[in-house]
Every structure is written in structure tokens, then in C-alpha cells.
Design a protein around this motif. Structure first.
Motif, PDB file in Angstrom:
ATOM      1  N   LEU A  10       0.990  -1.870   0.196  1.00 51.54           N
ATOM      2  CA  LEU A  10       0.223   0.067  -0.149  1.00 51.54           C
ATOM      3  C   LEU A  10       0.594   0.677   0.308  1.00 51.54           C
ATOM      4  O   LEU A  10       0.463   2.585  -0.764  1.00 51.54           O
ATOM      5  N   ARG A  11       2.187   1.620   0.475  1.00 56.79           N
ATOM      6  CA  ARG A  11       2.880   1.605   0.560  1.00 56.79           C
ATOM      7  C   ARG A  11       3.536   2.914  -0.464  1.00 56.79           C
ATOM      8  O   ARG A  11       3.473   3.561  -1.940  1.00 56.79           O
ATOM      9  N   GLU A  12       4.209   0.984  -1.520  1.00 57.26           N
ATOM     10  CA  GLU A  12       3.936   1.621  -2.647  1.00 57.26           C
ATOM     11  C   GLU A  12       3.606   1.874  -3.809  1.00 57.26           C
ATOM     12  O   GLU A  12       3.173   3.044  -5.065  1.00 57.26           O
ATOM     13  N   LEU A  13       2.051   1.252  -3.301  1.00 55.84           N
ATOM     14  CA  LEU A  13       0.870   1.947  -4.009  1.00 55.84           C
ATOM     15  C   LEU A  13       0.507   3.812  -4.047  1.00 55.84           C
ATOM     16  O   LEU A  13       0.560   4.424  -4.829  1.00 55.84           O
ATOM     17  N   ASP A  14       0.455   3.987  -2.590  1.00 56.74           N
ATOM     18  CA  ASP A  14       0.244   5.592  -2.499  1.00 56.74           C
ATOM     19  C   ASP A  14       1.640   6.459  -3.244  1.00 56.74           C
ATOM     20  O   ASP A  14       1.095   7.299  -3.111  1.00 56.74           O
ATOM     21  N   ILE A  66     -10.988  -1.546  -4.443  1.00 48.66           N
ATOM     22  CA  ILE A  66      -9.737  -0.336  -3.901  1.00 48.66           C
ATOM     23  C   ILE A  66      -9.600   0.998  -4.709  1.00 48.66           C
ATOM     24  O   ILE A  66      -9.137   2.201  -4.393  1.00 48.66           O
ATOM     25  N   ASN A  67     -10.538   1.020  -6.368  1.00 47.63           N
ATOM     26  CA  ASN A  67     -10.611   2.302  -6.378  1.00 47.63           C
ATOM     27  C   ASN A  67     -11.411   3.014  -6.215  1.00 47.63           C
ATOM     28  O   ASN A  67     -12.115   2.988  -5.542  1.00 47.63           O
ATOM     29  N   ASN A  68     -10.667   5.012  -6.299  1.00 44.38           N
ATOM     30  CA  ASN A  68     -11.800   5.834  -5.860  1.00 44.38           C
ATOM     31  C   ASN A  68     -13.282   6.067  -7.139  1.00 44.38           C
ATOM     32  O   ASN A  68     -12.415   5.662  -8.228  1.00 44.38           O
ATOM     33  N   LYS A  80      -7.907   4.027  -3.287  1.00 47.32           N
ATOM     34  CA  LYS A  80      -7.464   4.163  -1.746  1.00 47.32           C
ATOM     35  C   LYS A  80      -6.046   3.598  -1.278  1.00 47.32           C
ATOM     36  O   LYS A  80      -5.146   3.116  -1.764  1.00 47.32           O
ATOM     37  N   ASP A  81      -5.785   4.389  -0.050  1.00 49.50           N
ATOM     38  CA  ASP A  81      -4.052   4.137   0.328  1.00 49.50           C
ATOM     39  C   ASP A  81      -4.745   2.849   1.665  1.00 49.50           C
ATOM     40  O   ASP A  81      -3.727   2.487   2.544  1.00 49.50           O
ATOM     41  N   HIS A  82      -5.490   1.791   1.619  1.00 46.17           N
ATOM     42  CA  HIS A  82      -5.824   1.360   2.451  1.00 46.17           C
ATOM     43  C   HIS A  82      -7.120   0.078   1.752  1.00 46.17           C
ATOM     44  O   HIS A  82      -7.387   0.663   0.662  1.00 46.17           O
ATOM     45  N   ILE A  98     -14.053  -2.865   8.707  1.00 46.27           N
ATOM     46  CA  ILE A  98     -12.179  -3.403   8.971  1.00 46.27           C
ATOM     47  C   ILE A  98     -11.471  -1.743   7.942  1.00 46.27           C
ATOM     48  O   ILE A  98     -12.022  -2.343   6.955  1.00 46.27           O
ATOM     49  N   GLN A  99     -10.341  -1.585   8.736  1.00 48.18           N
ATOM     50  CA  GLN A  99      -9.945  -1.012   7.410  1.00 48.18           C
ATOM     51  C   GLN A  99      -8.506  -0.786   8.141  1.00 48.18           C
ATOM     52  O   GLN A  99      -7.864  -0.358   8.784  1.00 48.18           O
TER      53      GLN A  99
END
Length: 217
Positions: A10-14, A66-68, A80-82, A98-99
Motif C-alpha cells: 500500500l505504501r508503494e501504491l501510494d 480499492i478504486n476511488n 485508496k491507501d487502504h 475493518i480498515q
């Protein structure tokens, strides 16, 4: 479930939040998504063991996209970042959310800005038996885990049909009836994370059941 690996992804995606990057790493994304769904399936079974009224919800049903939604929020990033999911997802009721994310991880439940009809039903329940709701909110173990209701927009005055001197006017002015429990990375990556979730879930049961009864009865 390897939550450390998920958070790293998720960090890499962000840092590379684009469809082009995701296309190159889609196999990795699906591997994490499949693992998360499998974990949700196991948690679904565990929660059903501690709550006789639990509504079975598969991981595939529970997990969020996961798409906004860029149509309604064009200024948000593509992804999204989660990872988020809603368990105990009975029709016409609030779920157990749950997030797991890089900026915020949490467990939550209740009703987020319910539509007017449901909001009226919650207010009617509080008007009829607000004492029972306050007993739930004031329970020491509940306050320890959740504090108070989630802070959101409130009416500036009393809702239509209610006096500004109503004994539960502070509750009636709410537009959102939800609570949340923040999670740290240490908690998420702990081997006993699942049991930690069970404790939080059980403490939230009376709160969620009160609201769900209000909007379904």
C-alpha cells in the motif's frame, strides 16, 4: 495474513498512484487481495462463533473496491491507501467495518449519515428509550475502546418535532451514529490480532444492535 507485506504494498501504491503502475503490479495486488479475502473468511467464522446473531458475510462480499470513485470525487487519487471491508453485513443494517491502511487503520460500526428515513427511526428510538442508548455509551469498557460517538456534522438546533430541551437533545442533533477504534501497526501485525478484533467486536455488539433494531423494527 502477512499484514506487513500488505502495508508495504500500500505504501508503494501510494507513492505511485496510477493505473500504469497498478497494471504492472496487478499480480501482486491480487495476491494481497486474495490473502485478505481468505483472512476475512476466517474472521467471518470466528465472529459467528461469538455472536449468535452474526450475519455470515463472505470475504468477497465484505471487501470494498480499492478504486476511488472519481466521478463523484475527481480530486481523489485513483486508488485508496487502504483495504476496507464490512462484515456482519445483514441487509438494511450497519456493518462491522475493518480498515487496514497506511494513514489510518481502524475498526468501526454504526450508521454513517443514514438516509432521512433511517435517521428519523434512530431519533425515534432515542426519544422512546434514550436511557438504554446512554447506558451503552457510558459503559466504562465501551468508552475505553471507542471514547464517544464519531464526531461529524450536527444540527445547530433541535430536529423537527423535538424540543430543544429534550433530555437527549445532544444525541438527537447527530447526523451520524458510529464509533471507531484506531489500530496501530503493532496491533495489526501482532499474532493475536484476530482475537483483538473479537474483543472489539463484542464490545460493539449492543451499540450496533440498538441502531440496527431502530432502523429495522
Amino acid at each position: 495474513m502477512d499484514f506487513k507485506a500488505l502495508l508495504e504494498f500500500l505504501r508503494e501504491l501510494d507513492q505511485n498512484n496510477s493505473k500504469e503502475w497498478m497494471d504492472k503490479h496487478r499480480k501482486t495486488y491480487h495476491r494481497h487481495r486474495d490473502s485478505f479475502i481468505h483472512w476475512l473468511n476466517q474472521l467471518n467464522i470466528r465472529l459467528g462463533q461469538v455472536d449468535p446473531d452474526y450475519y455470515p458475510t463472505s470475504g468477497k462480499t465484505a471487501i470494498n473496491r480499492i478504486n476511488n470513485n472519481l466521478m463523484f470525487h475527481p480530486n481523489k487519487p485513483v486508488y485508496k491507501d487502504h483495504f476496507g471491508a464490512g462484515l456482519d453485513k445483514a441487509p438494511n443494517s450497519g456493518d462491522f467495518y475493518i480498515q487496514i491502511g497506511i494513514r489510518q487503520s481502524l475498526l468501526a460500526g454504526g450508521l454513517w449519515r443514514p438516509e432521512p428515513k433511517r435517521l428519523r427511526s434512530v431519533r425515534e428510538a432515542i426519544d422512546y428509550n434514550g436511557e438504554a442508548f446512554m447506558e451503552i455509551l457510558d459503559k466504562p469498557s465501551f468508552k475505553k475502546l471507542f471514547g464517544s460517538l464519531y464526531e461529524d456534522e450536527k444540527l445547530l438546533t433541535a430536529p423537527k418535532g423535538y424540543s430543544k430541551d429534550h433530555p437527549y437533545i445532544d444525541l438527537l442533533r447527530n447526523k451520524t451514529f458510529a464509533v471507531e477504534h484506531q489500530l496501530t501497526e503493532d496491533i495489526i501485525t501482532d499474532p493475536d490480532f484476530d482475537e483483538y478484533i473479537v474483543v472489539v467486536y463484542q464490545e460493539m455488539i449492543p451499540f450496533r444492535r440498538y441502531l440496527n433494531k431502530a432502523i429495522t423494527v
